[in-house]
Every structure is written in structure tokens, then in C-alpha cells.
Write an enzyme that holds these catalytic residues in place. Structure first.
Site, PDB file in Angstrom:
ATOM      1  N   LYS A  68       9.602   3.429  -4.014  1.00 31.28           N
ATOM      2  CA  LYS A  68       9.012   2.545  -4.691  1.00 31.28           C
ATOM      3  C   LYS A  68       8.038   2.956  -5.836  1.00 31.28           C
ATOM      4  CE  LYS A  68       8.183  -0.817  -1.018  1.00 31.28           C
ATOM      5  NZ  LYS A  68       7.434  -1.817  -0.245  1.00 31.28           N
ATOM      6  N   ASP A 104       5.162  -7.186  -3.433  1.00 31.08           N
ATOM      7  CA  ASP A 104       4.384  -7.115  -2.151  1.00 31.08           C
ATOM      8  C   ASP A 104       2.928  -7.593  -2.271  1.00 31.08           C
ATOM      9  OD1 ASP A 104       6.507  -5.510  -0.902  1.00 31.08           O
ATOM     10  OD2 ASP A 104       5.862  -3.805  -1.639  1.00 31.08           O
TER      11      ASP A 104
END
Ligand code: ATR
Length: 264
Positions: A68, A104
Site C-alpha cells: 500500500k 479504506d
């Protein structure tokens, strides 16, 4: 035929392919779009993404552990949330550019029964998942405190996001408690490692445990028994995935279809 995939290492056990394929089916796009999984080692990550972007067959990818941070670092453009969090879970290949986003953060907010803006939230942990949670909540007007096992790391993160740090938090003070640590995943006793006990929780509180296991985690079981509202990691997975799907297809997928697929 636009391709989509989740990229991680390892990635074989990811629930995203089933979940996102269900989302595409429900949108009537399953004949046209595909969603797979690609295992890519950290050494090969940048080159693989560059190839996927250049080849023109992929519309975008979800990014999971451990890529990420690398994803946001290599992107041509990044949204404010991805930049601020320092991580991206969604890449979109658009006109030869790689665009990074972090769903997220929005996924966490959407998984809550209500937004506790103006109220207090306790975030447990100081890793990548904590960064997304802290940024999302603070940006939405929630008063965030961080707790972390390694105090120095927690204090550093709290200072970075201009939120509080608590070495000995009182769980009853918080409208929302978010566990971003992996404690409980390996079957260890969450209460032995976190600043919580089985009777820490109070009715009306919301408790989110990002760990996802087949059964409700010990944390969520105790929270539910105390009358708190619980949210698990699978619900967050669904919500972040739905936001990614919306970015790529421009359409709102069925949360119900995705929930069913992810819990199958
Ligand atoms: P992620 O990106 O998924 O958030 P990470 O960056 O590895 O994962 O962060 C893991 C977090 O879980 C850290 O906050 C870690 O605490 P430390 O900073 O003290 O290492 C926390 N964590 C992991 N195992 C733990 C345990 N047994 N007890 C308490 N916290 C734990």
C-alpha cells in the site's frame, strides 16, 4: 474487456475476488469486466504496476499488504486521503496515468452505524491500518485518541495527525473504539494485549475490530454482550471494496451482494 485485480503478497486467501466478482455480477458487468488476484513480490511491484497500466487491459487494481505504501509512492496522481495516509488500496489506470486512492478511510466511515462527529474515538494500534482510521475519523470531525503497545510509535503517529495519545485510556469514555492491531488473529487473548477488559464496553458504544475471523472476535463478542454495536473487518472490507468499484465503474455496487459473497 476491462480487467481488475487485487495485488498482494501473499494474496491467495484474499476474499476480494469473490466479493468484487459478485459486485460486478450484480451490476450486470460480469460479462464485460473481470476481477482476479495477482501475487506480486515487493521487488516486482513497481514494474508489474507499470506494465499493467501501459498494457491497457486493466482499468485498475486493489492493493493490499505489503504494497500500500509503495502504491502511493509510485502513482502519478494521488487523492488527498491517499497522500495524507501515505498508503493507497486502490489504483486506477486512466489515460496512461496511475491514480492512487485510499478507500479504506471512506470504507471505515461507511461501515459505522453512525458518524460520531464531535464525539471521542479510541484507535488501538499505530500501523498502516491505524493511519487510515485516524485520518478518516479526524477528517470527519471525530475527536481521536491513539493507544499503541509501543508508546513512542503511538505518540509519533498521534503528533503527526494532531490527535491525542493515551497510555491508559478509559474505554467507557469513547463513543467508538477501533482495533487496528492484528491481536486476536493468531488466537491470542486480545484482552491480555490491549488496554481493554471483557467488561470495558458500555451500551450504545460502537466497537470496530478490523481483524476478521470466521467467528466474531473475543473483543466483539464481549462488546456485543455489553450492549455495544459491533462492526467487523469483513464489513469494512465490503465497504472499501464498494468504494473502489464505484471509482472504476462509476456505478454503485450492491452492498448486500458483496456481503453475501464475503461471508460465504
Ligand atoms: P497494519 O499495517 O496492518 O496496521 P502493522 O503496520 O504491522 O500492521 O502494525 C501492527 C500494529 O499492531 C502495531 O500497532 C503493533 O504494535 P507495535 O507498534 O507495538 O508493534 C500492533 N500489534 C501487533 N501485535 C501486537 C500485540 N501482540 N499486542 C499489541 N499490539 C500489537
Amino acid at each position: 474487456m476491462p480487467g481488475l485485480a487485487v495485488i498482494g503478497h501473499p494474496v491467495a486467501h484474499s476474499r476480494s475476488p469473490d466479493m468484487q466478482t459478485a459486485a460486478l455480477s450484480d451490476l450486470g458487468l460480469a460479462g464485460e469486466w473481470t476481477y482476479g488476484a495477482i501475487d506480486v513480490s515487493p521487488e516486482d511491484f513497481e514494474a508489474t504496476i507499470a506494465e499493467l497500466s501501459a498494457a491497457g487491459e486493466y482499468a485498475g487494481v486493489n492493493i493490499t499488504v505489503p504494497h500500500k505504501e509503495a502504491a502511493v509512492a509510485m502513482a502519478d496522481e494521488a487523492t488527498e486521503s491517499a497522500r495524507a495516509i501515505g498508503a493507497a488500496n486502490t489504483l486506477t489506470f486512466r489515460d496512461g496515468l496511475i491514480v492512487a486512492d485510499n478507500t479504506d478511510a471512506g470504507g471505515l466511515l461507511r461501515s459505522l452505524p453512525y458518524l460520531p462527529d464531535g464525539e471521542r474515538a479510541l484507535v488501538l494500534g499505530a500501523g498502516g491500518a491505524a493511519r487510515a482510521a485516524i485520518w478518516a475519523l479526524a477528517d470527519a470531525g471525530v475527536k481521536v485518541d491513539v493507544w499503541n503497545r509501543t508508546r513512542s510509535k503511538g505518540e509519533e503517529l498521534a503528533a503527526h495527525f494532531k490527535v491525542g495519545f493515551m497510555e491508559h485510556p478509559n474505554p467507557a469514555d469513547y463513543a467508538l473504539i477501533v482495533n487496528t492491531t492484528a491481536v486476536g488473529l493468531g488466537g491470542e487473548d486480545a484482552f491480555a494485549h490491549l488496554p481493554l477488559t471483557a467488561d470495558s464496553f458500555v451500551p450504545g458504544q460502537v466497537v470496530l475490530d478490523m481483524v476478521y475471523t470466521e467467528e466474531p472476535s473475543a473483543l466483539l463478542a464481549a462488546a456485543a454482550a455489553a450492549g455495544a454495536t459491533t462492526v467487523d473487518g469483513l464489513e469494512m472490507l465490503v465497504q472499501q471494496g464498494a468504494l473502489s468499484m464505484r471509482i472504476w465503474t462509476g456505478e454503485e455496487p450492491s452492498i448486500e451482494a458483496m456481503r453475501t459473497a464475503v461471508r460465504r
